[in-house]
Scaffold this motif. Structure first.
Motif, mmCIF file in Angstrom:
data_model
loop_
_atom_site.group_PDB
_atom_site.id
_atom_site.type_symbol
_atom_site.label_atom_id
_atom_site.label_comp_id
_atom_site.label_asym_id
_atom_site.label_seq_id
_atom_site.Cartn_x
_atom_site.Cartn_y
_atom_site.Cartn_z
ATOM 1 N N VAL A 452 0.839 -1.204 0.000
ATOM 2 C CA VAL A 452 0.000 0.000 0.000
ATOM 3 C C VAL A 452 0.874 1.254 0.000
ATOM 4 N N THR A 453 0.298 2.348 -0.514
ATOM 5 C CA THR A 453 1.049 3.605 -0.601
ATOM 6 C C THR A 453 0.538 4.664 0.377
ATOM 7 N N TRP A 455 -3.045 5.590 3.477
ATOM 8 C CA TRP A 455 -4.212 5.096 4.199
ATOM 9 C C TRP A 455 -5.428 4.873 3.304
ATOM 10 N N ASP A 457 -5.357 4.083 0.122
ATOM 11 C CA ASP A 457 -5.030 2.875 -0.630
ATOM 12 C C ASP A 457 -5.248 1.636 0.235
ATOM 13 N N TRP A 458 -4.847 1.732 1.520
ATOM 14 C CA TRP A 458 -5.031 0.593 2.444
ATOM 15 C C TRP A 458 -6.513 0.289 2.630
ATOM 16 N N LEU A 460 -9.088 0.984 0.657
ATOM 17 C CA LEU A 460 -9.688 0.453 -0.573
ATOM 18 C C LEU A 460 -9.329 -1.021 -0.769
ATOM 19 N N LYS A 461 -8.055 -1.351 -0.532
ATOM 20 C CA LYS A 461 -7.629 -2.746 -0.703
ATOM 21 C C LYS A 461 -8.209 -3.652 0.387
#
Length: 500
Positions: A452-453, A455, A457-458, A460-461
């Protein structure tokens, strides 16, 4: 049953708020005060947990004793049980306060070379004051609301006050206040909560008489419950104590970060699928066994599907989360995949017994199951202490896994035998859901870990992995049993159509 859905939704909202705000505050405590203070606070929390043994099973025994009189609206009996609970909690409050003062002198001696003695002592005392307030004013009312299936008001109150507390503590940290000032805010919110719950009970329970003659006989099961609580404390809370004494506060801090993730996942599941519906199962337990067994099996199938989806997502997303969460902390390494894996296995072994534990609580089978809880505690301590010198923190977690493995099969077999339920459906449920968990974690934890890049992104994944987990586990559960599932779906649809 009318409060069931509302209680479950409110419990999820409440727990999510507690977890998110707790993570935010802990992150700022870590970055502002360092790993030593964070580790100290985790150690204090665990030491205070041992003082809760003074409660000696009163809460659980009182809740179980209230099911029948509340179902019959027998307010004389309800008042007698609550009066007995009140009397016992007042005694506990006095003892707790004395022991808290002693602990405030003991902890500074244990961590003397790592944290200032005055800070350690004051932090210990202030952290324990919330429990004193609970025993003195709040405990008896929480028990009544829980047994009467009105625990939703507690969830609403906790949600609002947690948000308020989080905001005030962050402001205090931003203003460079000491950790003592930051933690004192929790005491203030505990006082506010007591006032709100007292006002609610006063308004809605006019027939409750706290001056009634106490019925101490009704809560005699407290001593059997106490055995379970002691065993639970040994299994769930000794790791931090052992690390505090035998290791460093930095290792305690590492443990606390991973433990915060998985203990809160367990708390959400227990609150949503145990506490929020316990009163419903308690009422069912007063009826026909056949009806109870039917509801139990339906609940168990649904619960395992949700549980393994949550655990799959948790394990896959733990390391990406910790890497973001501790990015600003440079005094120790928090990225330990083996610790994440062991924590996940711990909670898996622990949580698959939730349906069985609900049944034990609903029927009050505390005396019959206390022997297994003692064996669980012995296994945990012996294996953990044997492996600690060799494997360190990981050895403690393996000890916990071994004890959970024994106790989980013990309580499940007991409940299935006592309720005369066939165990083949259980084996099928566990096998199908564990297969889905294995496929997902092999793909995204071992073979191609998630990167992840930030929060967003975290998040969503994490949502994507959870949706994938739910879909896969639903298909694994549905396809082999599509006829059974279709019949059940038709029954639910017909019931819903009749209400319309």
């Amino acid at each position: 049953m009318k409060h069931l859905g509302k209680n479950m939704i409110l419990s999820i909202i409440c727990k999510v708020i507690m977890i998110v705000t707790g993570l935010i505050v802990q992150k700022y405590v870590l970055s502002s005060f360092g790993s030593d203070i964070n580790g100290l606070y985790s150690s204090i929390t665990q030491f205070l947990t041992y003082l809760i043994l003074l409660e000696s099973g009163i809460g659980t025994a009182s809740i179980q004793a209230l099911y029948v009189p509340l179902a019959k609206s027998n307010w004389d009996s309800v008042s007698a049980v609550i009066a007995a609970t009140k009397q016992q909690y007042e005694k506990i409050c006095r003892w707790f306060l004395m022991l808290l003062v002693g602990l405030a002198f003991l902890i500074p001696c244990i961590v003397a070379s790592q944290v200032d003695a005055l800070t350690a002592g004051l932090l210990t005392f202030i952290s324990g004051l919330s429990s004193v307030i609970t025993y003195a004013f709040l405990g008896k009312y929480v028990i009544l609301l829980t047994a009467d299936n009105r625990i939703g008001i507690i969830y609403i109150c906790d949600s609002v006050l947690t948000l308020l507390s989080c905001g005030l503590r962050l402001i205090a940290i931003y203003m460079n206040q000491s950790i003592i000032v930051v933690q004192s805010i929790l005491v203030a919110t505990a006082v506010i909560k007591s006032i709100i719950i007292f006002a609610y009970v006063k308004k809605h329970y006019k027939k409750l008489d706290l001056k009634a003659k106490p019925n101490n006989q009704a809560i005699l099961q407290r001593w059997s419950v106490l055995v379970h609580q002691i065993a639970g404390l040994v299994v769930n809370h000794t790791d931090v104590t052992i690390l505090t004494v035998a290791s460093t506060l930095k290792n305690v801090s590492i443990y606390s970060v991973y433990n915060y993730i998985y203990s809160n996942i367990a708390a959400i599941i227990n609150t949503t699928f145990s506490q929020a519906i316990l009163a419903t199962f308690g009422r069912l337990a007063t009826g026909e066994q056949k009806t109870y067994n039917k509801v139990f099996k339906l609940f168990e199938s649904f619960f395992y599907c949700i549980l393994f989806a949550i655990l799959s997502t948790a394990l896959i997303m733990t390391i990406p989360f910790v890497s973001l969460y501790t990015a600003s902390v440079a005094d120790t390494n928090y990225i330990l995949p083996s610790v994440a894996l062991l924590f996940c296995i711990c909670q898996m072994m622990n949580l698959v017994r939730v349906p069985a534990l609900i049944t034990i609580n609903a029927y009050g089978w505390f005396k019959e199951t206390k022997k297994g809880s003692i064996i669980e505690a012995v296994i945990n301590l012996s294996v953990s202490l044997a492996l600690l010198p060799v494997l360190g923190m990981q050895g403690l977690l393996i000890g916990t896994i071994c004890s959970y493995l024994f106790r989980t099969q013990d309580v499940i077999l007991f409940v299935y035998r006592k309720c005369k339920i066939g165990w083949m459906s259980l084996m099928k449920n566990l096998l199908l859901n564990f297969s889905g968990f294995l496929i997902l974690t092999l793909a995204f934890f071992f073979w191609k870990p998630i990167i992840v890049t930030g929060w967003i992104d975290w998040m969503l994944k994490a949502v994507g992995i959870f949706v994938l987990s739910i879909v896969m586990l639903f298909l694994l559960n549905y396809v082999p049993r599509y006829k059974e599932c279709n019949i059940l779906a038709k029954k639910i649809y017909l019931k819903y159509e009749k209400r319309l």
